[in-house]
Design a protein around this motif. Sequence first.
Motif, PDB file in Angstrom:
ATOM      1  N   ILE A 114       1.256  -1.547  -0.280  1.00 28.57           N
ATOM      2  CA  ILE A 114      -0.033  -0.011  -0.201  1.00 28.57           C
ATOM      3  C   ILE A 114       1.338   1.507   0.760  1.00 28.57           C
ATOM      4  O   ILE A 114       1.498   1.560   0.959  1.00 28.57           O
ATOM      5  N   HIS A 115       0.873   1.884  -1.082  1.00 30.23           N
ATOM      6  CA  HIS A 115       1.912   2.722  -1.259  1.00 30.23           C
ATOM      7  C   HIS A 115       1.617   4.434  -1.288  1.00 30.23           C
ATOM      8  O   HIS A 115       0.357   4.283  -2.114  1.00 30.23           O
ATOM      9  N   ALA A 116       1.491   5.447  -0.340  1.00 23.93           N
ATOM     10  CA  ALA A 116       0.564   6.427  -0.153  1.00 23.93           C
ATOM     11  C   ALA A 116       1.430   7.453  -1.671  1.00 23.93           C
ATOM     12  O   ALA A 116       1.848   8.653  -1.481  1.00 23.93           O
ATOM     13  N   SER A 117       1.474   7.372  -2.984  1.00 24.39           N
ATOM     14  CA  SER A 117       1.347   7.898  -3.783  1.00 24.39           C
ATOM     15  C   SER A 117       1.179   7.619  -4.786  1.00 24.39           C
ATOM     16  O   SER A 117       0.598   6.178  -5.094  1.00 24.39           O
ATOM     17  N   LEU A 118       0.809   8.398  -6.255  1.00 25.13           N
ATOM     18  CA  LEU A 118       0.275   7.853  -7.540  1.00 25.13           C
ATOM     19  C   LEU A 118       1.909   8.024  -7.700  1.00 25.13           C
ATOM     20  O   LEU A 118       2.264   8.283  -9.103  1.00 25.13           O
ATOM     21  N   LEU A 119       2.212   6.201  -8.197  1.00 22.93           N
ATOM     22  CA  LEU A 119       3.275   5.461  -8.232  1.00 22.93           C
ATOM     23  C   LEU A 119       3.360   5.959  -9.898  1.00 22.93           C
ATOM     24  O   LEU A 119       2.363   6.030 -10.585  1.00 22.93           O
ATOM     25  N   PRO A 120       4.296   6.430 -10.516  1.00 20.37           N
ATOM     26  CA  PRO A 120       5.341   6.447 -10.554  1.00 20.37           C
ATOM     27  C   PRO A 120       6.111   7.323  -9.273  1.00 20.37           C
ATOM     28  O   PRO A 120       7.884   7.719  -9.462  1.00 20.37           O
ATOM     29  N   ARG A 121       5.159   8.877  -9.561  1.00 23.38           N
ATOM     30  CA  ARG A 121       5.218   9.618  -8.985  1.00 23.38           C
ATOM     31  C   ARG A 121       5.876   9.439  -6.716  1.00 23.38           C
ATOM     32  O   ARG A 121       4.467   8.803  -6.397  1.00 23.38           O
ATOM     33  N   TRP A 122       6.657   9.568  -6.931  1.00 21.15           N
ATOM     34  CA  TRP A 122       7.058  10.359  -5.358  1.00 21.15           C
ATOM     35  C   TRP A 122       7.504   8.264  -4.781  1.00 21.15           C
ATOM     36  O   TRP A 122       6.675   8.146  -3.532  1.00 21.15           O
ATOM     37  N   ARG A 123       8.371   7.693  -5.378  1.00 16.70           N
ATOM     38  CA  ARG A 123       8.584   6.419  -4.778  1.00 16.70           C
ATOM     39  C   ARG A 123       9.158   7.051  -3.363  1.00 16.70           C
ATOM     40  O   ARG A 123      10.064   8.000  -3.016  1.00 16.70           O
ATOM     41  N   GLY A 124       9.537   5.901  -2.538  1.00 12.78           N
ATOM     42  CA  GLY A 124      10.835   6.360  -1.508  1.00 12.78           C
ATOM     43  C   GLY A 124       9.890   6.388  -0.264  1.00 12.78           C
ATOM     44  O   GLY A 124       8.096   6.266  -0.240  1.00 12.78           O
ATOM     45  N   ALA A 125      10.401   7.519   0.640  1.00 12.81           N
ATOM     46  CA  ALA A 125      10.285   6.596   2.452  1.00 12.81           C
ATOM     47  C   ALA A 125       9.114   8.204   2.634  1.00 12.81           C
ATOM     48  O   ALA A 125       8.595   7.761   3.636  1.00 12.81           O
ATOM     49  N   ALA A 126       9.026   9.224   2.235  1.00 15.26           N
ATOM     50  CA  ALA A 126       8.184   9.994   2.303  1.00 15.26           C
ATOM     51  C   ALA A 126       7.062  10.913   1.145  1.00 15.26           C
ATOM     52  O   ALA A 126       7.002  12.014   1.268  1.00 15.26           O
ATOM     53  N   PRO A 127       6.324  10.017   0.939  1.00 14.98           N
ATOM     54  CA  PRO A 127       5.468  10.904  -0.211  1.00 14.98           C
ATOM     55  C   PRO A 127       4.638  11.711   0.027  1.00 14.98           C
ATOM     56  O   PRO A 127       4.495  12.410  -0.439  1.00 14.98           O
ATOM     57  N   ILE A 128       3.816  11.395   1.360  1.00 15.71           N
ATOM     58  CA  ILE A 128       2.648  12.948   1.852  1.00 15.71           C
ATOM     59  C   ILE A 128       3.387  13.600   2.017  1.00 15.71           C
ATOM     60  O   ILE A 128       2.874  15.335   1.229  1.00 15.71           O
ATOM     61  N   TYR A 208      11.789  10.608  -6.627  1.00  9.47           N
ATOM     62  CA  TYR A 208      12.273   9.684  -4.777  1.00  9.47           C
ATOM     63  C   TYR A 208      11.377  10.922  -3.982  1.00  9.47           C
ATOM     64  O   TYR A 208      11.844  12.321  -4.088  1.00  9.47           O
ATOM     65  N   ALA A 209      10.478  10.498  -2.679  1.00  2.79           N
ATOM     66  CA  ALA A 209      10.377  10.827  -1.742  1.00  2.79           C
ATOM     67  C   ALA A 209      11.503  10.604  -0.637  1.00  2.79           C
ATOM     68  O   ALA A 209      11.704   9.684   0.121  1.00  2.79           O
ATOM     69  N   HIS A 210      12.103  11.601  -1.034  1.00  9.36           N
ATOM     70  CA  HIS A 210      13.544  11.137   0.500  1.00  9.36           C
ATOM     71  C   HIS A 210      13.151  11.440   1.517  1.00  9.36           C
ATOM     72  O   HIS A 210      12.423  12.327   2.016  1.00  9.36           O
ATOM     73  N   LYS A 211      13.862  10.545   2.985  1.00 12.99           N
ATOM     74  CA  LYS A 211      13.265  10.705   3.956  1.00 12.99           C
ATOM     75  C   LYS A 211      13.158  12.153   4.552  1.00 12.99           C
ATOM     76  O   LYS A 211      14.458  13.277   4.513  1.00 12.99           O
TER      77      LYS A 211
END
Length: 319
Positions: A114-128, A208-211
């Motif tokens: 369950i990934h909280a973004s519209l992939l492939p935008r904001w892969r990674g740790a802090a998508p919200i 990428y949604a970096h930490k």
Amino acid sequence: MRVAFAGTPDFARVALARLHAAGFTIPLVLTQPDRPAGRGMKLQPSPVKQFALEHGIAVAQPRSLRLDGKYPDEAAAAREALLAAQCDVMVVAAYGLILPQWVLDLPRLGCLNIHASLLPRWRGAAPIHRAIEAGDAETGVTIMQMDAGLDTGAMLLVERLPIADDDTTATLHDKLAALGGRLVVEALELAACGGLQPVPQPEEGVTYAHKIEKAEAQVDWSQPADAIARRMRAFDPFPGVSAQVRGETVKLWRGRALMQGRGSVAPGTVVAVDASGIGIACGQGRLEVTELQRPGGKRLAAADFLRGFPVEAGERFDS
């Protein structure tokens, strides 16, 4: 259908609760080890562990799942527990550990994330956080078939959600957690009858949604006012946005961008003060800060803050 679950924070707890309420058999939950928290820094179970214990679900808390890693005995014990659980599928939500290939291959239907973004935008740790910070108009939840890459698997279900002008990470988190819980139940119901159709992620549009790092909390007044206002919403409740004034680090929790009216003063300079807020010059426009917090104090509306800490035009909030 027998569903193993791997997750740790409240976002994952919401999904686990929806799966439980939907009647799926959940023989095993994987979650992060207990962490020290609170003033006494006592070990606290994760929200997922708390739910599992309250509902009689077995829990495993390995520090790693790599059989050749630093904690091979814990990984081997987790493997035995997963084998004994005889799961058809594993649902993963904000677990916090990388799943090695043996985990991905174990359930007959694989692992669904369950990934909280519209992939492939904001892969990674802090998508919200990053979606709000970037000024995205919408976000959503993607149910993804996990593979060995970082959020690179095929998309199974996607649902979009607009980002409101006043959304913070806290409010958007709750909306997306509820959406993710509903969507993963739908995904499993479709999987049970072979109705899921995997769609590869587009090669274009990857971000990428970096930490989030604590150092990012320091406000950069050379930025435009609207960018700072977005960061304030993105970093609420953690780590917040802060600046120094009269030797104190003050948290700036809420504000609105006024893209006109900065004048010729240096960024960070107070240009207006009244009960509605403190106007601070930015690289473009000015930011009217409406909620602030002193060290050790509570979050206060500007009028209440000013009664205990009067600020005057011409003073500076430094980065």
